[in-house]
Design a protein around this motif. Structure first.
Motif, mmCIF file in Angstrom:
data_model
loop_
_atom_site.group_PDB
_atom_site.id
_atom_site.type_symbol
_atom_site.label_atom_id
_atom_site.label_comp_id
_atom_site.label_asym_id
_atom_site.label_seq_id
_atom_site.Cartn_x
_atom_site.Cartn_y
_atom_site.Cartn_z
ATOM 1 N N SER A 155 -33.167 -54.596 -14.108
ATOM 2 C CA SER A 155 -34.362 -53.977 -14.705
ATOM 3 C C SER A 155 -34.521 -52.508 -14.301
ATOM 4 N N ASN A 156 -33.848 -52.098 -13.231
ATOM 5 C CA ASN A 156 -33.998 -50.721 -12.765
ATOM 6 C C ASN A 156 -33.078 -49.725 -13.486
ATOM 7 N N PHE A 157 -32.141 -50.255 -14.272
ATOM 8 C CA PHE A 157 -31.115 -49.375 -14.843
ATOM 9 C C PHE A 157 -31.681 -48.194 -15.654
ATOM 10 N N PRO A 158 -32.633 -48.438 -16.567
ATOM 11 C CA PRO A 158 -33.126 -47.294 -17.354
ATOM 12 C C PRO A 158 -33.660 -46.178 -16.458
ATOM 13 N N HIS A 159 -34.386 -46.564 -15.422
ATOM 14 C CA HIS A 159 -34.971 -45.569 -14.537
ATOM 15 C C HIS A 159 -33.875 -44.822 -13.751
ATOM 16 N N LEU A 160 -32.897 -45.573 -13.235
ATOM 17 C CA LEU A 160 -31.827 -44.933 -12.445
ATOM 18 C C LEU A 160 -31.031 -43.950 -13.299
ATOM 19 N N PHE A 161 -30.716 -44.361 -14.523
ATOM 20 C CA PHE A 161 -29.940 -43.479 -15.389
ATOM 21 C C PHE A 161 -30.759 -42.241 -15.758
ATOM 22 N N ALA A 162 -32.032 -42.454 -16.068
ATOM 23 C CA ALA A 162 -32.870 -41.323 -16.483
ATOM 24 C C ALA A 162 -33.058 -40.329 -15.329
ATOM 25 N N ARG A 163 -33.095 -40.845 -14.107
ATOM 26 C CA ARG A 163 -33.228 -39.942 -12.952
ATOM 27 C C ARG A 163 -31.997 -39.029 -12.865
ATOM 28 N N PHE A 164 -30.818 -39.613 -13.070
ATOM 29 C CA PHE A 164 -29.580 -38.826 -13.052
ATOM 30 C C PHE A 164 -29.586 -37.795 -14.196
ATOM 31 N N ALA A 165 -29.966 -38.252 -15.386
ATOM 32 C CA ALA A 165 -29.986 -37.355 -16.553
ATOM 33 C C ALA A 165 -30.944 -36.187 -16.303
ATOM 34 N N SER A 166 -32.087 -36.508 -15.727
ATOM 35 C CA SER A 166 -33.092 -35.495 -15.475
ATOM 36 C C SER A 166 -32.563 -34.472 -14.460
ATOM 37 N N TYR A 167 -31.895 -34.988 -13.434
ATOM 38 C CA TYR A 167 -31.336 -34.106 -12.410
ATOM 39 C C TYR A 167 -30.312 -33.138 -13.028
ATOM 40 N N VAL A 168 -29.454 -33.680 -13.875
ATOM 41 C CA VAL A 168 -28.418 -32.840 -14.504
ATOM 42 C C VAL A 168 -29.075 -31.764 -15.367
ATOM 43 N N ALA A 169 -30.061 -32.174 -16.160
ATOM 44 C CA ALA A 169 -30.702 -31.195 -17.063
ATOM 45 C C ALA A 169 -31.437 -30.112 -16.276
ATOM 46 N N GLU A 170 -32.047 -30.497 -15.182
ATOM 47 C CA GLU A 170 -32.838 -29.534 -14.429
ATOM 48 C C GLU A 170 -31.981 -28.602 -13.573
ATOM 49 N N ASN A 171 -30.918 -29.153 -12.982
ATOM 50 C CA ASN A 171 -30.185 -28.380 -11.968
ATOM 51 C C ASN A 171 -28.806 -27.892 -12.381
ATOM 52 N N LEU A 172 -28.238 -28.532 -13.378
ATOM 53 C CA LEU A 172 -26.834 -28.251 -13.634
ATOM 54 C C LEU A 172 -26.576 -27.682 -15.017
ATOM 55 N N ALA A 173 -27.204 -28.276 -16.011
ATOM 56 C CA ALA A 173 -26.818 -27.967 -17.382
ATOM 57 C C ALA A 173 -27.813 -27.044 -18.053
ATOM 58 N N ILE A 174 -28.360 -26.092 -17.288
ATOM 59 C CA ILE A 174 -29.436 -25.273 -17.846
ATOM 60 C C ILE A 174 -28.990 -24.446 -19.047
ATOM 61 N N ASP A 175 -27.669 -24.152 -19.129
ATOM 62 C CA ASP A 175 -27.184 -23.351 -20.266
ATOM 63 C C ASP A 175 -26.604 -24.220 -21.367
ATOM 64 N N VAL A 176 -26.786 -25.521 -21.261
ATOM 65 C CA VAL A 176 -26.108 -26.416 -22.196
ATOM 66 C C VAL A 176 -27.061 -26.844 -23.294
ATOM 67 N N GLN A 177 -26.524 -26.887 -24.510
ATOM 68 C CA GLN A 177 -27.374 -27.262 -25.640
ATOM 69 C C GLN A 177 -27.158 -28.719 -26.062
ATOM 70 N N TYR A 178 -25.927 -29.215 -25.910
ATOM 71 C CA TYR A 178 -25.614 -30.541 -26.466
ATOM 72 C C TYR A 178 -25.395 -31.589 -25.371
ATOM 73 N N PHE A 179 -26.095 -32.700 -25.519
ATOM 74 C CA PHE A 179 -25.980 -33.794 -24.549
ATOM 75 C C PHE A 179 -25.717 -35.114 -25.260
ATOM 76 N N VAL A 180 -24.718 -35.838 -24.752
ATOM 77 C CA VAL A 180 -24.483 -37.218 -25.177
ATOM 78 C C VAL A 180 -24.923 -38.063 -23.989
#
Ligand code: BGC
Length: 422
Positions: A155-180
């Motif tokens: 049941s925790n999977f959606p939250h765990l994945f979204a936390r990772f996605a959020s981290y990437v968007a905030e800290n790593l992929a700031i210049d990136v437009q396209y996400f899969v």
């Protein structure tokens, strides 16, 4: 090419890879599992591929246990500057690659600065080379700790994945437009939970319809949460998922079954993410024919035999892409073909394969279908999951020892198609 086939300026001419398949030296659920299961994979493959026309040629690799271990692979983790330079030479203007979750978050909630710096540099070098990054957040591999937290069905999977996605968007992929968000989630879930014959060996494989359904529900929630998280940090980002769509055919009762399959796990799956995708990511490799008989009502769909199959035994059938694109028109969303490719070690079929699939894209665009990019799979020869290293999908080959790159003739064909379209 005539003027009708000229692509708009924003059409992306790409090549794709996945971290586990090209980077080398991973520490994730696959890398652990493949070492423990190499001899089992070898056994399965020896039976599965013995009928292929190229059996004598592939036999030494198929019979070797080392084939099933990703190991250092193409060493793209260290050689990405060279690979970016190759793309630039080939006029490839977009690169789809995955960020390895287990590198970014080696322990739950702990993020690794060195991994962050690494992927930031990949993005910077791509942008400097004029190549648009197209990032995948999940391409079949999980951090080793995820299973202890319940895996995809927990049941925790959606939250765990979204936390990772959020981290990437905030800290790593700031210049990136396209996400899969996810690569071929259906392939993942069918292989993991339904013991599929597509990839008959897969980490933590089991047969549980109940868990398959839990995982499917979680995938949809995980995607939606990640979509919102990415948009919160990067409001202009374009977010979607890459769906492996097979073109199913059959007549009579089998035809009905083909339509149901397409509705449930083919083109119909996009509907489940309505409102949480800015584009449709489509991966196309094959058609399957369904033949239901009373004696064997539950047989898996089969790929038709072909006089000129790929090294993998797969039929080349661009018409299937055309049928799928026509069905996707109804969604009224931009479409990116995020994977399409062929295993062809002699490089005698690949150039023609690419040209024929791109003709389908041109035709679709003329009919008002909004295809905005094509990513050949793959930039490099790579580790083909439980089949190991022998299938060669790459525009670029590499020497297994020195890792030196060799650009294949078909890559130059792709370049000339790109140039002709501008
Ligand atoms: C996957 C790739 C794989 C390719 C060829 C796709 O389903 O996303 O990882 O290498 O097919 O089998």
């Amino acid at each position: 090419m005539n003027n009708n086939t000229k692509k708009p300026a924003h059409f992306l001419w790409g090549a794709a890879t996945a971290a586990h398949q090209v980077e080398g030296n991973q520490h994730n659920d696959w890398s652990i599992w493949e070492i423990e299961n190499a001899s089992r994979m070898r056994e399965i493959a020896c039976k599965k591929y013995a009928d292929l026309k190229n059996w004598e040629e592939i036999k030494p690799a198929v019979e070797s246990e080392a084939n099933y271990i990703s190991g250092a692979g193409a060493d793209h983790f260290n050689r990405y500057p060279e690979d970016i330079a190759i793309m630039k030479r080939l006029k490839i203007d977009s690169f789809r690659f995955s960020i390895e979750w287990s590198r970014i978050e080696p322990r739950p909630g702990e993020f690794d600065e060195a991994a962050l710096v690494h992927y930031r540099d990949v993005i910077t070098q791509l942008l400097d080379a004029g190549i648009t990054p197209f990032i995948t957040l999940h391409h079949f591999t999980n951090p080793p700790w995820l299973e202890d937290h319940g895996g995809w069905h927990g049941s925790n999977f959606p939250h765990l994945f979204a936390r990772f996605a959020s981290y990437v968007a905030e800290n790593l992929a700031i210049d990136v437009q396209y996400f899969v968000t996810f690569n071929e989630p259906e392939s993942y879930m069918i292989s993991r939970y339904l013991d599929s014959p597509i990839w008959p060996a897969w980490p933590n494989q089991e047969r549980s319809l109940r868990r398959y359904h839990l995982a499917r529900r979680n995938f949809i929630r995980a995607h939606k949460l990640a979509y919102t998280a990415i948009k919160r940090h990067l409001p202009n980002a374009q977010v979607g998922f890459s769906h492996g769509v097979v073109w199913f055919e059959g007549s009579g009762l089998s035809g009905l079954c083909a339509r149901l399959l397409d509705h449930y796990s083919g083109t119909g799956l996009y509907r489940k993410l309505h409102g949480a995708q800015d584009f449709l990511g489509l991966q196309y490799y094959m058609r399957n024919i369904i033949r239901i008989s009373w004696s064997n009502p539950f047989s898996w769909p089969k790929m038709p035999t072909s006089d000129e199959p790929s090294d993998f035994g797969w039929e080349v059938y661009p018409e299937g892409l055309s049928h799928i694109l026509r069905k996707l028109k109804a969604y009224q969303l931009p479409i990116y073909i995020t994977e399409n490719g062929i295993a062809d070690s002699h490089d005698t079929m690949r150039g023609d394969f690419i040209a024929r699939h791109i003709e389908v894209v041109d035709e679709a665009r003329k009919n008002g279908i909004d295809v905005r990019g094509y990513f050949y799979w793959s930039l490099l020869d790579n580790y083909e999951w439980s089949t190991g290293h022998w299938p060669q999908f790459g525009l670029v080959a590499y020497d297994p020892v020195s890792k030196a790159r060799k650009i294949r003739q078909s890559a130059w064909t792709y370049k000339s198609i790109i140039q002709a379209s501008k």
